[in-house]
Design a protein around this motif. Sequence first.
Motif, PDB file in Angstrom:
ATOM      1  N   CYS A 154       0.603  -1.466  -0.151  1.00 17.81           N
ATOM      2  CA  CYS A 154       0.001   0.292  -0.226  1.00 17.81           C
ATOM      3  C   CYS A 154       0.832   1.319   0.036  1.00 17.81           C
ATOM      4  CB  CYS A 154      -0.936   0.230   1.203  1.00 17.81           C
ATOM      5  SG  CYS A 154      -2.593  -1.502   1.111  1.00 17.81           S
ATOM      6  N   LEU A 155       2.175   0.660   0.939  1.00 13.65           N
ATOM      7  CA  LEU A 155       2.913   2.503   1.285  1.00 13.65           C
ATOM      8  C   LEU A 155       3.523   2.627   0.129  1.00 13.65           C
ATOM      9  CD1 LEU A 155       4.264   2.077   4.391  1.00 13.65           C
ATOM     10  CD2 LEU A 155       2.722   4.098   3.967  1.00 13.65           C
ATOM     11  N   LYS A 156       4.045   1.448  -1.302  1.00 14.26           N
ATOM     12  CA  LYS A 156       4.468   1.806  -2.135  1.00 14.26           C
ATOM     13  C   LYS A 156       4.098   1.987  -3.738  1.00 14.26           C
ATOM     14  CE  LYS A 156       6.530  -1.133  -5.654  1.00 14.26           C
ATOM     15  NZ  LYS A 156       7.080  -3.206  -6.123  1.00 14.26           N
ATOM     16  N   LYS A 157       2.454   1.397  -4.027  1.00 16.22           N
ATOM     17  CA  LYS A 157       1.220   2.379  -4.103  1.00 16.22           C
ATOM     18  C   LYS A 157       0.862   4.326  -4.537  1.00 16.22           C
ATOM     19  CE  LYS A 157      -0.767  -2.065  -5.271  1.00 16.22           C
ATOM     20  NZ  LYS A 157      -2.227  -2.886  -5.086  1.00 16.22           N
ATOM     21  N   GLN A 158       0.729   4.150  -2.753  1.00 15.37           N
ATOM     22  CA  GLN A 158       1.006   5.590  -2.411  1.00 15.37           C
ATOM     23  C   GLN A 158       2.174   6.376  -2.887  1.00 15.37           C
ATOM     24  OE1 GLN A 158       0.147   5.854   2.432  1.00 15.37           O
ATOM     25  NE2 GLN A 158       0.191   8.277   1.612  1.00 15.37           N
ATOM     26  N   GLU A 159       3.486   5.715  -3.161  1.00 15.74           N
ATOM     27  CA  GLU A 159       4.205   6.968  -2.902  1.00 15.74           C
ATOM     28  C   GLU A 159       4.567   6.878  -4.638  1.00 15.74           C
ATOM     29  OE1 GLU A 159       9.318   6.957  -3.151  1.00 15.74           O
ATOM     30  OE2 GLU A 159       8.213   5.729  -1.053  1.00 15.74           O
ATOM     31  N   GLU A 160       3.925   5.888  -5.672  1.00 17.41           N
ATOM     32  CA  GLU A 160       3.872   5.417  -7.008  1.00 17.41           C
ATOM     33  C   GLU A 160       3.174   6.905  -7.464  1.00 17.41           C
ATOM     34  OE1 GLU A 160       2.552   2.201  -8.381  1.00 17.41           O
ATOM     35  OE2 GLU A 160       5.057   1.065  -7.981  1.00 17.41           O
ATOM     36  N   LEU A 161       1.842   6.589  -6.865  1.00 16.24           N
ATOM     37  CA  LEU A 161       0.062   7.930  -7.463  1.00 16.24           C
ATOM     38  C   LEU A 161       1.312   9.057  -6.909  1.00 16.24           C
ATOM     39  CD1 LEU A 161      -1.999   5.659  -6.032  1.00 16.24           C
ATOM     40  CD2 LEU A 161      -2.209   6.351  -8.517  1.00 16.24           C
ATOM     41  N   ALA A 162       1.990   9.802  -5.273  1.00 18.64           N
ATOM     42  CA  ALA A 162       2.082  10.776  -5.298  1.00 18.64           C
ATOM     43  C   ALA A 162       3.154  11.146  -6.253  1.00 18.64           C
ATOM     44  CB  ALA A 162       2.638  10.749  -3.982  1.00 18.64           C
ATOM     45  N   LYS A 163       4.272  10.600  -6.929  1.00 15.19           N
ATOM     46  CA  LYS A 163       4.712  10.873  -7.935  1.00 15.19           C
ATOM     47  C   LYS A 163       4.385  11.265  -9.358  1.00 15.19           C
ATOM     48  CE  LYS A 163       9.049   8.277  -5.873  1.00 15.19           C
ATOM     49  NZ  LYS A 163      10.296   7.150  -6.170  1.00 15.19           N
ATOM     50  N   GLU A 164       3.208  10.950  -9.284  1.00 14.13           N
ATOM     51  CA  GLU A 164       2.435  10.792 -10.799  1.00 14.13           C
ATOM     52  C   GLU A 164       2.027  12.291 -10.262  1.00 14.13           C
ATOM     53  OE1 GLU A 164      -0.215   7.335 -12.148  1.00 14.13           O
ATOM     54  OE2 GLU A 164       1.567   5.972 -11.449  1.00 14.13           O
ATOM     55  N   ASN A 165       1.210  12.377  -9.259  1.00 14.16           N
ATOM     56  CA  ASN A 165       0.055  13.353  -9.130  1.00 14.16           C
ATOM     57  C   ASN A 165       1.323  15.076  -9.849  1.00 14.16           C
ATOM     58  OD1 ASN A 165      -1.702  12.281  -9.370  1.00 14.16           O
ATOM     59  ND2 ASN A 165      -2.052  12.189  -7.201  1.00 14.16           N
ATOM     60  N   VAL A 166       2.334  14.526  -8.707  1.00 10.95           N
ATOM     61  CA  VAL A 166       3.728  15.624  -8.825  1.00 10.95           C
ATOM     62  C   VAL A 166       4.035  15.990  -9.737  1.00 10.95           C
ATOM     63  CG1 VAL A 166       6.272  16.441  -7.600  1.00 10.95           C
ATOM     64  CG2 VAL A 166       4.418  15.266  -6.257  1.00 10.95           C
ATOM     65  N   GLU A 167       4.159  15.427 -11.431  1.00 11.83           N
ATOM     66  CA  GLU A 167       4.144  14.973 -12.261  1.00 11.83           C
ATOM     67  C   GLU A 167       3.752  15.842 -13.382  1.00 11.83           C
ATOM     68  OE1 GLU A 167       7.582  14.508 -14.115  1.00 11.83           O
ATOM     69  OE2 GLU A 167       8.269  14.316 -11.073  1.00 11.83           O
ATOM     70  N   LYS A 168       2.257  15.182 -12.486  1.00  9.57           N
ATOM     71  CA  LYS A 168       1.616  16.386 -13.458  1.00  9.57           C
ATOM     72  C   LYS A 168       1.294  17.957 -13.185  1.00  9.57           C
ATOM     73  CE  LYS A 168      -2.222  12.343 -14.230  1.00  9.57           C
ATOM     74  NZ  LYS A 168      -3.138  11.467 -13.633  1.00  9.57           N
ATOM     75  N   ILE A 169       1.303  18.044 -12.084  1.00  8.39           N
ATOM     76  CA  ILE A 169       1.561  19.428 -11.446  1.00  8.39           C
ATOM     77  C   ILE A 169       2.130  20.150 -12.444  1.00  8.39           C
ATOM     78  CG2 ILE A 169       2.115  21.117  -9.434  1.00  8.39           C
ATOM     79  CD1 ILE A 169       0.563  18.656  -8.021  1.00  8.39           C
ATOM     80  N   LYS A 170       4.001  19.565 -12.625  1.00  9.19           N
ATOM     81  CA  LYS A 170       4.865  20.090 -12.411  1.00  9.19           C
ATOM     82  C   LYS A 170       4.861  20.182 -14.391  1.00  9.19           C
ATOM     83  CE  LYS A 170       8.280  17.805 -10.234  1.00  9.19           C
ATOM     84  NZ  LYS A 170       9.908  17.586 -10.660  1.00  9.19           N
ATOM     85  N   GLU A 171       3.291  19.504 -15.307  1.00 10.61           N
ATOM     86  CA  GLU A 171       3.611  20.189 -16.926  1.00 10.61           C
ATOM     87  C   GLU A 171       2.632  20.880 -17.159  1.00 10.61           C
ATOM     88  OE1 GLU A 171       1.037  16.686 -17.814  1.00 10.61           O
ATOM     89  OE2 GLU A 171       3.208  15.399 -18.064  1.00 10.61           O
TER      90      GLU A 171
END
Length: 75
Positions: free
Chosen positions: A58-75
Motif C-alpha cells: 500500500c505504501l509503495k502504491k501510495q508513493e507511486e501515485l504521489a510521484k505521478e501527481n507531482v509530475e502532472k502538477i509540473k506539466e
Amino acid sequence: TKKVLIAADGSQYSCNAVKTALKILNFENTSIEILTVKSDRESLPFEITADEEWLKECLKKQEELAKENVEKIKE
C-alpha cells in the motif's frame, strides 16, 4: 450542490489553510469532505499494521501515485 475536499495533516499550516478557505469561500449548498493525512505508521490502527507485506505494498502504491501527481502538477 458543490463538492469540496479539504486535506489536512494536522499541522498549523493546514489548519490555517482551512480557516482561510472558510473565510473567503462561499460554502452554501456545499458538501464538504475532510481528509486527514498522517505520515507515520504509528497513527494507523493495529489491524492495518499487522500485515507487514500488505502495508508495504500500500505504501509503495501510495508513493507511486504521489510521484505521478507531482509530475502532472509540473506539466
